[in-house]
Scaffold this motif. Structure first.
Motif, PDB file in Angstrom:
ATOM      1  N   TRP A  68      27.743  -1.269  -5.185  1.00  0.00           N
ATOM      2  CA  TRP A  68      29.013  -1.571  -4.518  1.00  0.00           C
ATOM      3  C   TRP A  68      28.842  -1.504  -3.001  1.00  0.00           C
ATOM      4  O   TRP A  68      29.310  -2.381  -2.280  1.00  0.00           O
ATOM      5  CB  TRP A  68      30.103  -0.609  -4.984  1.00  0.00           C
ATOM      6  N   ILE A  79      35.339   3.309  -8.384  1.00  0.00           N
ATOM      7  CA  ILE A  79      34.535   2.556  -7.418  1.00  0.00           C
ATOM      8  C   ILE A  79      35.312   1.356  -6.891  1.00  0.00           C
ATOM      9  O   ILE A  79      35.188   0.997  -5.720  1.00  0.00           O
ATOM     10  CB  ILE A  79      33.204   2.106  -8.067  1.00  0.00           C
ATOM     11  N   TYR A 115      25.952   2.058  -9.862  1.00  0.00           N
ATOM     12  CA  TYR A 115      27.067   1.193  -9.477  1.00  0.00           C
ATOM     13  C   TYR A 115      27.578   1.495  -8.073  1.00  0.00           C
ATOM     14  O   TYR A 115      28.041   0.601  -7.380  1.00  0.00           O
ATOM     15  CB  TYR A 115      28.202   1.286 -10.507  1.00  0.00           C
ATOM     16  N   ASN A 116      27.496   2.761  -7.643  1.00  0.00           N
ATOM     17  CA  ASN A 116      27.922   3.104  -6.279  1.00  0.00           C
ATOM     18  C   ASN A 116      27.006   2.456  -5.247  1.00  0.00           C
ATOM     19  O   ASN A 116      27.485   1.904  -4.252  1.00  0.00           O
ATOM     20  CB  ASN A 116      27.952   4.624  -6.077  1.00  0.00           C
TER      21      ASN A 116
END
Length: 159
Positions: free
Chosen positions: A31, A65, A27-28
């Protein structure tokens, strides 16, 4: 600066990434890629709440995040089947935010969203970008969106 709204079907992404790659979605990395040079108007991650500690930690990572995490209870039916579907909730939020953004980013391979994608593009004029796992993302969804981004090595953890 392009305005974007991000919507993540967490269950769909989790299971399709696990099936295809036997690891987890990063997910990082997502993003960083999806928000570069863009203004994020809204970012939602839709998940099922089972109440265990590992899930709570994951949800807190998503919040850190930049996602607002929306939870729906996990329902186990008497026949043994389970329910935990966010399709209607995702659809309502996308329709709510589409008039205010240039681009909707949807992470899901679910072909049920192809009607939504078409509506967002024709009625609101927002482009739609789909992130999905190759071979596990509905062709109709890929064909309807302005842009389809395959989830591959650069968006995976532990690869």
């Amino acid at each position: 600066m392009e305005k974007v709204a991000i919507f993540v079907d967490v269950q769909n992404i989790y299971y399709t990434v696990k099936e295809k790659y036997h690891c987890n979605f990063d997910y990082n990395a997502f993003w960083a890629e999806a928000t570069q040079g863009r203004e994020v108007v809204a970012a939602y991650a839709y998940a099922i709440h089972r109440g265990d500690e590992k899930q709570r930690q994951f949800q807190n990572i998503l919040r850190g995040i930049g996602f607002e995490v929306k939870l729906k209870p996990f329902i186990q039916r008497s026949d043994g089947s389970a329910k935990g579907d966010w399709d209607v909730g995702i659809t309502l939020d996308v329709v709510e935010h589409a008039p205010d953004v240039d681009r909707v980013i949807l992470l899901s391979g679910d072909g049920d969203f192809d009607l939504l994608v078409d509506k967002v593009q024709t009625k609101f004029g927002a482009s739609v970008e789909i992130y999905g796992v190759p071979g596990l993302t509905a062709t109709s969804l890929q064909n309807t969106a302005h842009f389809y981004r395959e989830i591959e090595q650069t968006l995976l953890l532990g690869r």
